[in-house]
Motif scaffolding. Sequence first.
Motif, PDB file in Angstrom:
ATOM      1  N   PRO A  28       5.198  15.615  -2.549  1.00  0.00           N
ATOM      2  CA  PRO A  28       3.835  15.285  -2.094  1.00  0.00           C
ATOM      3  C   PRO A  28       3.276  16.315  -1.133  1.00  0.00           C
ATOM      4  CG  PRO A  28       5.294  13.392  -1.829  1.00  0.00           C
ATOM      5  CD  PRO A  28       6.151  14.535  -2.252  1.00  0.00           C
ATOM      6  N   LEU A  75      10.502   0.962   1.522  1.00  0.00           N
ATOM      7  CA  LEU A  75      10.936   1.338   0.172  1.00  0.00           C
ATOM      8  C   LEU A  75      11.960   2.468   0.214  1.00  0.00           C
ATOM      9  CD1 LEU A  75       7.547   1.150  -1.752  1.00  0.00           C
ATOM     10  CD2 LEU A  75       9.330  -0.576  -1.575  1.00  0.00           C
ATOM     11  N   VAL A 122       2.547  19.729  -3.263  1.00  0.00           N
ATOM     12  CA  VAL A 122       1.413  19.604  -4.178  1.00  0.00           C
ATOM     13  C   VAL A 122       0.149  19.183  -3.416  1.00  0.00           C
ATOM     14  CG1 VAL A 122       1.587  17.172  -4.912  1.00  0.00           C
ATOM     15  CG2 VAL A 122       0.938  18.927  -6.549  1.00  0.00           C
ATOM     16  N   GLY A 123       0.351  18.472  -2.290  1.00  0.00           N
ATOM     17  CA  GLY A 123      -0.781  17.990  -1.503  1.00  0.00           C
ATOM     18  C   GLY A 123      -1.641  19.137  -0.981  1.00  0.00           C
ATOM     19  N   THR A 153       0.846  -1.208   0.000  1.00  0.00           N
ATOM     20  CA  THR A 153       0.000   0.000   0.000  1.00  0.00           C
ATOM     21  C   THR A 153       0.873   1.247   0.000  1.00  0.00           C
ATOM     22  OG1 THR A 153      -0.062  -0.146   2.397  1.00  0.00           O
ATOM     23  CG2 THR A 153      -1.959  -1.040   1.216  1.00  0.00           C
ATOM     24  N   SER A 154       2.056   1.119  -0.616  1.00  0.00           N
ATOM     25  CA  SER A 154       3.006   2.232  -0.586  1.00  0.00           C
ATOM     26  C   SER A 154       2.531   3.390  -1.462  1.00  0.00           C
ATOM     27  CB  SER A 154       4.368   1.743  -1.067  1.00  0.00           C
ATOM     28  OG  SER A 154       4.240   1.212  -2.348  1.00  0.00           O
ATOM     29  N   GLY A 155       3.197   4.517  -1.297  1.00  0.00           N
ATOM     30  CA  GLY A 155       2.837   5.716  -2.062  1.00  0.00           C
ATOM     31  C   GLY A 155       1.930   6.613  -1.239  1.00  0.00           C
ATOM     32  N   TYR A 156       1.580   7.752  -1.808  1.00  0.00           N
ATOM     33  CA  TYR A 156       0.745   8.720  -1.108  1.00  0.00           C
ATOM     34  C   TYR A 156      -0.564   8.911  -1.853  1.00  0.00           C
ATOM     35  CZ  TYR A 156       4.825   9.410   1.699  1.00  0.00           C
ATOM     36  OH  TYR A 156       5.872   9.183   2.539  1.00  0.00           O
ATOM     37  N   GLY A 157      -1.650   8.684  -1.121  1.00  0.00           N
ATOM     38  CA  GLY A 157      -2.976   8.689  -1.733  1.00  0.00           C
ATOM     39  C   GLY A 157      -3.363   9.985  -2.416  1.00  0.00           C
ATOM     40  N   LEU A 158      -2.778  11.102  -1.973  1.00  0.00           N
ATOM     41  CA  LEU A 158      -3.123  12.398  -2.579  1.00  0.00           C
ATOM     42  C   LEU A 158      -2.481  12.579  -3.947  1.00  0.00           C
ATOM     43  CD1 LEU A 158      -2.876  15.073   0.254  1.00  0.00           C
ATOM     44  CD2 LEU A 158      -4.875  14.510  -1.098  1.00  0.00           C
ATOM     45  N   LEU A 159      -1.417  11.799  -4.194  1.00  0.00           N
ATOM     46  CA  LEU A 159      -0.709  11.942  -5.474  1.00  0.00           C
ATOM     47  C   LEU A 159      -1.345  11.062  -6.540  1.00  0.00           C
ATOM     48  CD1 LEU A 159       3.083  11.947  -4.512  1.00  0.00           C
ATOM     49  CD2 LEU A 159       1.503  13.859  -4.664  1.00  0.00           C
ATOM     50  N   THR A 160      -1.141  11.459  -7.787  1.00  0.00           N
ATOM     51  CA  THR A 160      -1.645  10.639  -8.887  1.00  0.00           C
ATOM     52  C   THR A 160      -0.682   9.488  -9.144  1.00  0.00           C
ATOM     53  OG1 THR A 160      -0.432  11.875 -10.545  1.00  0.00           O
ATOM     54  CG2 THR A 160      -2.623  12.695  -9.986  1.00  0.00           C
ATOM     55  N   ARG A 186      -4.510  19.885  -3.161  1.00  0.00           N
ATOM     56  CA  ARG A 186      -5.437  18.799  -3.518  1.00  0.00           C
ATOM     57  C   ARG A 186      -6.697  18.762  -2.657  1.00  0.00           C
ATOM     58  NH1 ARG A 186      -1.938  15.349  -6.705  1.00  0.00           N
ATOM     59  NH2 ARG A 186      -1.396  16.935  -8.225  1.00  0.00           N
ATOM     60  N   GLU A 187      -6.536  19.068  -1.368  1.00  0.00           N
ATOM     61  CA  GLU A 187      -7.706  19.054  -0.491  1.00  0.00           C
ATOM     62  C   GLU A 187      -7.786  20.406   0.199  1.00  0.00           C
ATOM     63  OE1 GLU A 187      -7.414  15.597   1.987  1.00  0.00           O
ATOM     64  OE2 GLU A 187      -8.072  14.281   0.382  1.00  0.00           O
ATOM     65  N   LYS A 209      -5.836   9.711  -8.607  1.00  0.00           N
ATOM     66  CA  LYS A 209      -5.179   9.584  -7.299  1.00  0.00           C
ATOM     67  C   LYS A 209      -5.072   8.101  -6.960  1.00  0.00           C
ATOM     68  CE  LYS A 209      -6.902  13.848  -5.292  1.00  0.00           C
ATOM     69  NZ  LYS A 209      -7.872  14.396  -4.354  1.00  0.00           N
ATOM     70  N   GLN A 213       2.533   2.248   6.438  1.00  0.00           N
ATOM     71  CA  GLN A 213       2.014   2.252   5.071  1.00  0.00           C
ATOM     72  C   GLN A 213       2.883   1.431   4.118  1.00  0.00           C
ATOM     73  OE1 GLN A 213       1.528   6.360   4.105  1.00  0.00           O
ATOM     74  NE2 GLN A 213       0.065   5.943   2.494  1.00  0.00           N
ATOM     75  N   GLY A 214       4.092   1.087   4.560  1.00  0.00           N
ATOM     76  CA  GLY A 214       5.004   0.333   3.699  1.00  0.00           C
ATOM     77  C   GLY A 214       5.983   1.221   2.957  1.00  0.00           C
ATOM     78  N   ASN A 215       5.881   2.537   3.143  1.00  0.00           N
ATOM     79  CA  ASN A 215       6.796   3.439   2.435  1.00  0.00           C
ATOM     80  C   ASN A 215       8.204   3.416   3.008  1.00  0.00           C
ATOM     81  OD1 ASN A 215       4.958   4.457   0.560  1.00  0.00           O
ATOM     82  ND2 ASN A 215       4.159   5.922   2.036  1.00  0.00           N
ATOM     83  N   ARG A 239       7.219  -3.091   7.396  1.00  0.00           N
ATOM     84  CA  ARG A 239       5.801  -3.145   7.693  1.00  0.00           C
ATOM     85  C   ARG A 239       5.440  -4.590   7.998  1.00  0.00           C
ATOM     86  NH1 ARG A 239       1.677  -3.544   3.182  1.00  0.00           N
ATOM     87  NH2 ARG A 239      -0.264  -3.646   4.293  1.00  0.00           N
TER      88      ARG A 239
END
Lengths: 371, 290
Positions: free
Chosen positions: B36, B111, B39-40, A127-134, B43-44, A173, B106-108, B288
């Motif tokens: 992130p 990585l 740019v984040g 589930t890596s990565g950031y949900g806000l990014l595309t 986004r919201e 996203k 989150q598993g990041n 994780r």
Amino acid sequence: MSVTQQFRIEDGTDRYTASSSSNGRGELDVDLAIQTFDLGRIYKIRGPKRKEDPKTIVALEGVNLEIRRGELFGLLGPNGAGKTTLIKILSTLLLPTSGRALVNGLDVATQVKEIRREISMISGGETSGYGLLTVEENLWMFARFYGLESRVARQRIEEMLKIVGLWDRRRMKISDLSTGLRQKMNFIRGFISDPTIVFLDEPTLGLDVQAARDVRAFVQQWLIDHPDRTVLLTTHYMAEADEMCDRLAIIDQGRLLALDTPENLKRRLQREAIFNLQVQPLGKRPSRDEMIEAVPGVRQVTVTERDDHTDLQLILEAEEVLSNVLMHLQKRGSSLLSLEKREPTLEDVFIDLVGRRLDEDTSQRNGGDNG
Amino acid sequence: MAESMLTDVAIRSTPRVEKARGFRLFWATVWARAYPRIVGATREMSWLFFETLLPLLSVAAYVFVYKAIGAPEDYIGFVVVGGAMTAFWLNVLWSMASQLYWDKDQGNLELYVLSPGPLTAILLGMAVGGLVMAGVRAVAILVVASLVFKVTYAVGSIPLLLLTFLLTMSALYGMGMMFASIFLASGREAWHLANLLQEPIYLVSGFYFPVKALGFWVATAASIIPLTVGLDAMRQLLFTSDPTLGFLSVEVELGILVVLTVVFISAAYFLLAKLEEIGRREGRLIERRR
């Protein structure tokens, strides 16, 4: 075997090779992507009471492996067998407690930075990565962590998104992606950095049939396009291992039990007779003498109780033994519902080696999710 | 190792993609991780309401108290500046200190560790992105509150004010980088640690009043938090009533901020390396759990 020779290659890094595999001429064996020598890993788990001595769990023991460049090599074993531990060691996330491992001739304990430039890892259920990014922003971010130029990263992202059919969703996203699409993105993340060795840890876990098929096809095509690259795959899906791997190692409770091509592994059982039987429910647990294993000529049996019948998988030394088994079942008050003779599968090989089915969980005795 | 044969050997391979090393890799990693956060913010947009209006309510409460008791006019400005700086403190606490712990979940983190980009660059990227993100919020609070409460500023030296702000941020985000490792090592307790630090720091760092009011020893102890001395120095440079309300002279406070920056960033670097070593040795902290 731990005698190694040291070489310096043109990029300035020192690499090692085992003397037995350096083809006797004192040359670096560039055809070997991964070597392990008596590799072991022990976990010490502390309980809630700090004063108690830690519990010791052997996750890997005496593992010797040689994986050739260009191979798609599989590690097959149940949960808790030690597959993930081995991958974590080879990918530099974990130190071995004994033995040694070389990745592209680099030592996993000491040449961590050099190894990380050459490898990548993709795990199932990531589930890596950031949900806000595309999708493309996430991929760009990870590509930059590997030092890819921004322009090159974008070019590779476009190429790979088109290959896996995600190009239309590049501006979505990632929090809005389905599990299958997200795993396809994870695959691109793993391959975008142009690794020479890719570790795939249960990569199709939780995917539907079509998504699993797509990612398998992606890996196979990548190896065709890059014949000098290597993939180490861990899985507990027999069909996946059978379909994809050039060679396979069967691992259980931290030990390698067999290592060969899928065909050769299955050939080990060619002389045995393998039957699937459906019989009327066997009911209560039998005494030792009443067990089917007690019938002479029975090599392995697995019993699965269903609602209205019992499934038996039998590996017999010869077909003639079957009549004795049927008589035995009759004595226990059961009778035959259906019978099928079939060719050996990898699952039969596993049962023959380990004495139980692959889907029987051994994590409790072998370190749980450390496996 | 039994033998050593240092010879030039070429490894055959299909064409490889060019990858940056060293300094170029470091900065590529910093900007990639900052992205992130930067740019984040676009986004919201709901943050505009929650993170500007809610701090304004706290500011308003103090402003009305000061007006009611007839406190000097500069106190209103002190509260507004303090209210704006809460954006940075919250950002450091929840988006820096707690971030590695969440990234692990989150598993990041796995990585990040696996990639050749240095972990320090990842943390610096988080800080740069966080600074931009919190900076936008702080400016929004400052502008709105200054207009609503009619605050008058008397800036003597803009370069000195900028230097003070930058040093405060370096020390503060350095502390955030250091906390990131500590919070990661403390596992589930990270959440409680963040909660524990949030409100008390508002008090001891003097977000809504001059820290001098706490007395010398308490204010000195609180100076380990960069915002305590940074805020005090900025107030002295922004309003005419000082140095009477200031805790220490601006020069001394700048010196403290330089020391804190060096200490926190060095500690962050050391702790990160230690954390990775423990993670690799013990098989925890980084990965994780699946």
